[in-house]
Design a protein around this motif. Structure first.
Motif, short mmCIF file in Angstrom:
data_model
loop_
_atom_site.label_atom_id
_atom_site.label_comp_id
_atom_site.label_asym_id
_atom_site.label_seq_id
_atom_site.Cartn_x
_atom_site.Cartn_y
_atom_site.Cartn_z
N GLU A 47 -20.57 92.93 38.22
CA GLU A 47 -19.75 93.65 39.21
C GLU A 47 -20.14 93.26 40.63
O GLU A 47 -19.29 93.08 41.50
CB GLU A 47 -19.91 95.15 39.02
N TYR A 48 -21.46 93.17 40.84
CA TYR A 48 -21.99 92.81 42.16
C TYR A 48 -21.50 91.42 42.58
O TYR A 48 -20.97 91.22 43.67
CB TYR A 48 -23.51 92.89 42.10
N VAL A 49 -21.67 90.44 41.67
CA VAL A 49 -21.28 89.07 41.98
C VAL A 49 -19.77 88.97 42.16
O VAL A 49 -19.27 88.27 43.04
CB VAL A 49 -21.76 88.11 40.86
N SER A 50 -19.02 89.70 41.34
CA SER A 50 -17.55 89.68 41.46
C SER A 50 -17.11 90.21 42.82
O SER A 50 -16.19 89.66 43.44
CB SER A 50 -16.93 90.52 40.33
N ALA A 51 -17.78 91.28 43.29
CA ALA A 51 -17.43 91.84 44.59
C ALA A 51 -17.75 90.87 45.72
O ALA A 51 -16.98 90.72 46.67
CB ALA A 51 -18.17 93.16 44.80
N LEU A 52 -18.90 90.20 45.60
CA LEU A 52 -19.27 89.20 46.60
C LEU A 52 -18.24 88.06 46.63
O LEU A 52 -17.81 87.62 47.70
CB LEU A 52 -20.65 88.62 46.29
N LYS A 53 -17.87 87.61 45.46
CA LYS A 53 -16.92 86.50 45.38
C LYS A 53 -15.56 86.89 45.94
O LYS A 53 -14.91 86.11 46.64
CB LYS A 53 -16.78 86.03 43.93
N GLN A 54 -15.14 88.10 45.65
CA GLN A 54 -13.84 88.57 46.15
C GLN A 54 -13.85 88.67 47.67
O GLN A 54 -12.87 88.35 48.33
CB GLN A 54 -13.52 89.93 45.52
N LYS A 55 -14.97 89.13 48.23
CA LYS A 55 -15.04 89.35 49.67
C LYS A 55 -15.32 88.08 50.45
O LYS A 55 -14.74 87.84 51.51
CB LYS A 55 -16.11 90.39 49.98
N PHE A 56 -16.23 87.25 49.93
CA PHE A 56 -16.68 86.07 50.68
C PHE A 56 -16.34 84.74 50.01
O PHE A 56 -16.64 83.68 50.56
CB PHE A 56 -18.20 86.12 50.88
N GLY A 57 -15.77 84.79 48.82
CA GLY A 57 -15.60 83.58 48.01
C GLY A 57 -14.95 82.41 48.70
O GLY A 57 -15.47 81.30 48.70
N LYS A 58 -13.77 82.63 49.30
CA LYS A 58 -13.05 81.51 49.92
C LYS A 58 -13.84 80.90 51.06
O LYS A 58 -13.91 79.67 51.20
CB LYS A 58 -11.68 81.97 50.43
N GLN A 59 -14.46 81.75 51.89
CA GLN A 59 -15.22 81.24 53.03
C GLN A 59 -16.43 80.43 52.57
O GLN A 59 -16.73 79.36 53.11
CB GLN A 59 -15.67 82.39 53.92
N VAL A 60 -17.13 80.93 51.54
CA VAL A 60 -18.30 80.21 51.04
C VAL A 60 -17.89 78.87 50.44
O VAL A 60 -18.52 77.84 50.70
CB VAL A 60 -19.05 81.07 49.99
N LEU A 61 -16.82 78.87 49.64
CA LEU A 61 -16.37 77.63 49.02
C LEU A 61 -15.92 76.63 50.09
O LEU A 61 -16.24 75.43 50.02
CB LEU A 61 -15.22 77.91 48.05
N ASP A 62 -15.20 77.10 51.11
CA ASP A 62 -14.79 76.22 52.20
C ASP A 62 -16.01 75.64 52.91
O ASP A 62 -16.03 74.45 53.26
CB ASP A 62 -13.92 76.97 53.20
N ASP A 63 -17.03 76.48 53.14
CA ASP A 63 -18.25 75.99 53.80
C ASP A 63 -18.92 74.91 52.96
O ASP A 63 -19.35 73.87 53.48
CB ASP A 63 -19.24 77.14 54.03
N LEU A 64 -19.03 75.15 51.65
CA LEU A 64 -19.65 74.16 50.77
C LEU A 64 -18.87 72.85 50.77
O LEU A 64 -19.46 71.76 50.84
CB LEU A 64 -19.74 74.73 49.36
N VAL A 65 -17.56 72.96 50.67
CA VAL A 65 -16.71 71.76 50.67
C VAL A 65 -16.83 71.00 51.99
O VAL A 65 -17.00 69.78 52.02
CB VAL A 65 -15.24 72.14 50.40
N ASN A 66 -16.75 71.73 53.10
CA ASN A 66 -16.83 71.08 54.41
C ASN A 66 -18.14 70.32 54.59
O ASN A 66 -18.16 69.21 55.12
CB ASN A 66 -16.69 72.11 55.53
N ARG A 67 -19.24 70.92 54.17
CA ARG A 67 -20.52 70.24 54.31
C ARG A 67 -20.58 68.98 53.46
O ARG A 67 -21.04 67.94 53.92
CB ARG A 67 -21.66 71.21 53.94
N GLU A 68 -20.10 69.08 52.25
CA GLU A 68 -20.13 67.90 51.38
C GLU A 68 -19.22 66.80 51.92
O GLU A 68 -19.57 65.61 51.89
CB GLU A 68 -19.72 68.29 49.95
N VAL A 69 -18.06 67.19 52.43
CA VAL A 69 -17.13 66.22 53.01
C VAL A 69 -17.78 65.49 54.19
O VAL A 69 -17.70 64.26 54.31
CB VAL A 69 -15.84 66.93 53.47
#
Length: 300
Positions: A47-69
Motif C-alpha cells: 500500500e505504501y509503495v503504491s501510494a508513492l508511485k501514484q503520487k510521484f511515479g511519473k516525475q520519478v520515471l521522467d527523472d530516471l529517463v532524462n538522466r539516462e538520456v
C-alpha cells in the motif's frame, strides 16, 4: 552551476530517485512486511509503495529517463564533465553547510536529502552534461566571455580561509583554567569535548571548519584575536556575548583568484545556457535522439 541555491534544487530530485530504488527493491522482493501498524490496522509495504508511485511515479520515471538520456547522448558525442568543476560545485554545496567537516557534511546530506556524496557528484555531473548538450551549438566569442568575467571578478575570488577550533566556557575564571591546561600540553580537542558549552561544536572537538576572514559567523572581537595567531597557536580568552572563548588556528589557506583561462569554458557555457530554449524542449529533443519507450506508450 555556480549558484548554490540552484545546486540545492538538484538534491530534491535525488530524493525522488531514491523512491524509485525503493519500489524496485520491493517489487523484486517477495517480502511484504508491514510499513506501519496503527492501532489494529496494518498499512502494508504494498500500500505504501503504491501510494508513492501514484503520487510521484511519473516525475520519478521522467527523472530516471532524462538522466539516462543525457548520459547516453553525452557518451555518444564524446562529451564529459570536467572532474575539477564537479569538485568545485560540490565544494560550494559543502560550504553552504557552514564549512563543516567531511563527516558532518556526509551526515547532513543523508539526514536532509537522503543521499550521499557520490550520488550528489553524479547529480552535479548530470547537470553539467545537460548544460553542455543544451549549449553545444551556441557560439559565444572570447571577447564576450572576457567582458562577463571582468564584471564578475569577485565571484572567482576565494578569500583567505582559516581552519578553526574553539572552546567556549561560561566564565573568565574557567577560561583561564582551560588556557593554563593548554599551556601545560593538554589536547585542545579533548578539552573542547570535556569543557566547551557550545552545543554545535563541543562533540566534534570544537571544530568550526574552514571560516573566511570577516565571516559573519564570528564576531569582530573574535577576529581581532584570531588574526594575530599563527598555525597551531591558541588565542587568549575572548569575551563573546556572555561567554569566554579560546580559539585554536589549525591551518590557513591563502586567498586565491581563478584566472580567466581557468573559468573561460565554464563561463562560456553559462552565458550560452541563458540563451537556450526551455530545458523541457532540450530534453524532449534528446529523448527523440536516443529513443525512449515508456511501458504502455508509443516510442518517442
Amino acid at each position: 552551476m555556480t549558484n548554490v541555491k540552484g545546486l540545492w534544487a538538484f538534491i530534491g530530485a535525488l530524493v525522488l530517485l531514491l523512491l524509485a530504488v525503493t519500489w524496485a527493491w520491493y517489487q523484486s522482493s517477495g517480502k511484504l512486511q508491514p510499513a506501519a501498524i496503527v492501532g489494529d490496522v496494518t498499512i502494508s509495504e504494498a500500500e505504501y509503495v503504491s501510494a508513492l508511485k501514484q503520487k510521484f511515479g511519473k516525475q520519478v520515471l521522467d527523472d530516471l529517463v532524462n538522466r539516462e538520456v543525457v548520459f547516453q547522448e553525452a557518451k555518444r558525442l564524446g562529451i564529459s564533465a570536467d572532474p575539477n568543476q564537479v569538485e568545485r560545485e560540490l565544494a560550494q554545496i559543502r560550504d553552504s553547510y557552514g564549512s563543516r567537516t567531511d563527516s558532518e557534511f556526509q551526515q547532513a546530506l543523508q539526514k536532509q536529502a537522503g543521499t550521499t556524496v557520490d550520488a550528489l557528484k553524479r547529480e552535479i555531473t548530470y547537470q553539467i552534461l545537460l548544460q553542455t548538450l543544451a549549449t553545444k551549438d551556441i557560439s559565444i566569442s572570447d571577447d564576450e566571455v572576457l567582458k562577463v568575467y571582468e564584471s564578475r571578478a569577485e565571484r572567482y575570488t576565494r578569500p583567505m580561509q582559516l581552519r578553526l577550533w574553539q572552546i567556549a566556557v561560561a566564565s573568565q575564571k574557567e577560561a583561564e583554567q582551560v588556557q593554563a591546561e593548554l599551556k601545560q600540553g593538554a589536547n585542545f580537542q579533548t578539552l573542547a569535548k570535556e569543557r566547551s558549552i557550545d552545543s554545535r561544536t563541543a562533540a566534534i572537538g570544537g571544530d568550526l571548519g574552514w571560516v573566511s576572514l570577516r565571516d559573519h559567523q564570528l564576531p569582530d572581537e573574535a577576529w581581532n584575536a584570531i588574526e594575530k595567531l599563527k598555525a597551531k597557536e591558541n588565542s587568549e580568552p575572548v569575551k563573546v556575548d556572555d561567554n569566554y572563548v579560546i580559539y585554536h588556528l589549525e591551518q590557513s589557506r591563502e586567498a586565491t583568484q581563478r584566472s580567466f583561462e581557468e573559468v573561460k569554458e565554464e563561463l562560456r557555457r553559462e552565458i550560452a545556457f541563458a540563451q537556450v530554449e526551455s530545458l523541457d524542449t532540450v530534453l524532449e529533443r534528446l529523448r527523440k535522439s536516443v529513443g525512449v519507450q515508456i511501458s504502455g506508450q508509443m516510442p518517442h
